[in-house]
Design a protein around this motif. Structure first.
Motif, short mmCIF file in Angstrom:
data_model
loop_
_atom_site.label_atom_id
_atom_site.label_comp_id
_atom_site.label_asym_id
_atom_site.label_seq_id
_atom_site.Cartn_x
_atom_site.Cartn_y
_atom_site.Cartn_z
N SER A 162 4.23 -7.27 6.64
CA SER A 162 5.06 -7.22 5.43
C SER A 162 6.51 -7.60 5.70
O SER A 162 7.14 -8.28 4.89
CB SER A 162 4.97 -5.85 4.78
OG SER A 162 5.23 -4.85 5.74
N THR B 217 -4.98 -14.99 -1.85
CA THR B 217 -5.70 -13.89 -1.21
C THR B 217 -7.17 -13.94 -1.64
O THR B 217 -7.55 -14.78 -2.48
CB THR B 217 -5.03 -12.54 -1.49
OG1 THR B 217 -5.67 -11.54 -0.68
CG2 THR B 217 -5.14 -12.11 -2.94
N ARG C 222 -10.95 -11.77 -2.55
CA ARG C 222 -11.63 -10.54 -2.92
C ARG C 222 -13.12 -10.80 -2.88
O ARG C 222 -13.56 -11.93 -3.07
CB ARG C 222 -11.24 -10.09 -4.35
CG ARG C 222 -9.80 -9.58 -4.49
CD ARG C 222 -9.60 -8.29 -3.73
NE ARG C 222 -8.26 -7.74 -3.91
CZ ARG C 222 -7.23 -7.95 -3.10
NH1 ARG C 222 -7.37 -8.75 -2.07
NH2 ARG C 222 -6.06 -7.37 -3.33
N HIS D 79 -4.35 -2.70 -5.91
CA HIS D 79 -3.97 -3.05 -4.53
C HIS D 79 -2.84 -4.07 -4.49
O HIS D 79 -2.71 -4.84 -3.53
CB HIS D 79 -5.19 -3.52 -3.74
CG HIS D 79 -6.08 -2.37 -3.40
ND1 HIS D 79 -5.76 -1.47 -2.41
CD2 HIS D 79 -7.24 -1.95 -3.96
CE1 HIS D 79 -6.71 -0.54 -2.36
NE2 HIS D 79 -7.61 -0.81 -3.30
N CYS E 281 1.05 -5.23 -3.98
CA CYS E 281 2.01 -4.88 -2.93
C CYS E 281 2.75 -3.59 -3.29
O CYS E 281 3.23 -3.44 -4.41
CB CYS E 281 3.00 -6.02 -2.78
SG CYS E 281 4.25 -5.71 -1.53
N THR F 43 11.53 -4.96 -1.16
CA THR F 43 11.79 -6.35 -0.77
C THR F 43 12.81 -7.02 -1.69
O THR F 43 13.69 -7.74 -1.23
CB THR F 43 10.47 -7.14 -0.83
OG1 THR F 43 9.72 -6.78 0.30
CG2 THR F 43 10.69 -8.62 -0.82
#
Ligand code: HEM
Length: 218
Positions: A2, A67, A69, A153, A155, A161
């Protein structure tokens, strides 16, 4: 990972500020107008152009580009609009089978012209003053974009950030001017497994050569 993603996004912010000197100037003007060197988080978050620059950077250069899944059961995903596959078949919904892998194309959604408009590929912080209606349905956890994903799920580090990036830009732009030391065309976007970083043509590794000059107060 991260923290390296966070440093990557700050690197891209500097790349864009060098590539668009008028944005760098305008942002410096805004951050220099504040009467303290250590503003509170609320004060940082209230700076509109700083906010727009950070949003636009994280939209255009989302460091995590996609990403995956895996479906845990058969399902049918409803679609906003039908689509036609490469065999010419039309679909009004998407059937998903248990075990199938689904790619979530974060960067592609962030830059989709049908959502963001014809200038979707351009770095234009001003777009955040007036967003197209279509982007308001993007199910991202922050800022009408998928950069930090969405859902349970998503971030958990996004608030941290964003304020960290703002604090860095605030401090560094008040004190320094930044300029690329190589032509912009020599820097390209290198895609790792899912993360994009800058690389120089003809060289290995990641690099963003920048000339840093102190701001001269007149
Ligand atoms: C610009 C910086 C960052 C970006 C673009 C980013 C993006 C993302 C994305 C896209 C995911 C979802 C990944 C997936 O499930 O496939 C994620 C998850 C996560 N992020 Fe970040 N992240 C950033 C910074 C951070 C920071 C600074 C922290 C911690 C302080 C953090 C902590 C996490 C955690 C713990 C998860 C897993 C959440 C879960 O699976 O429930 N991230 N991040």
């Amino acid at each position: 990972m991260s923290m390296s993603v966070a440093s990557t996004s700050t690197t891209w912010a500097f790349y864009l500020l060098c590539a668009y000197p008028e944005v760098q100037r305008k942002l410096r003007e805004e951050v220099s107008s504040i009467d303290t060197e250590s503003p509170s988080m609320d004060r940082l978050n209230a700076l509109p152009y700083l906010d727009a620059v950070v949003r636009e950077t994280l939209r255009l250069m989302a460091p995590v580009t996609f990403t995956l899944r895996q479906a845990i059961e058969d399902d049918v995903i409803p679609l906003d609009a039908p689509f036609v596959d490469s065999y010419g078949r039309r679909y009004d919904s998407l059937e998903v089978k248990k075990g199938q892998t689904i790619i979530i194309p974060i960067l592609a959604i962030n830059k989709d012209k049908s959502l963001w408009g014809e200038d979707a590929e351009d770095f234009r912080p001003e777009r955040w003053e007036n967003l197209p209606e279509a982007v308001k349905s993007i199910p991202g956890t922050w800022g009408n974009m998928m950069t930090f994903l969405g859902g349970p799920h998503a971030c958990i580090g996004w608030r941290f950030t964003i304020v960290e990036t703002k604090a860095l830009l605030f401090t560094l732009l008040r004190a320094f001017e930044f300029e690329l030391t190589v032509p912009r065309e020599n820097i390209f976007v290198k895609r790792g497994f899912a993360i994009i970083r800058p690389q120089l043509r003809g060289k290995e590794g990641n690099e963003l050569p920048v000339m840093i000059r102190p701001v001269i107060q007149t």
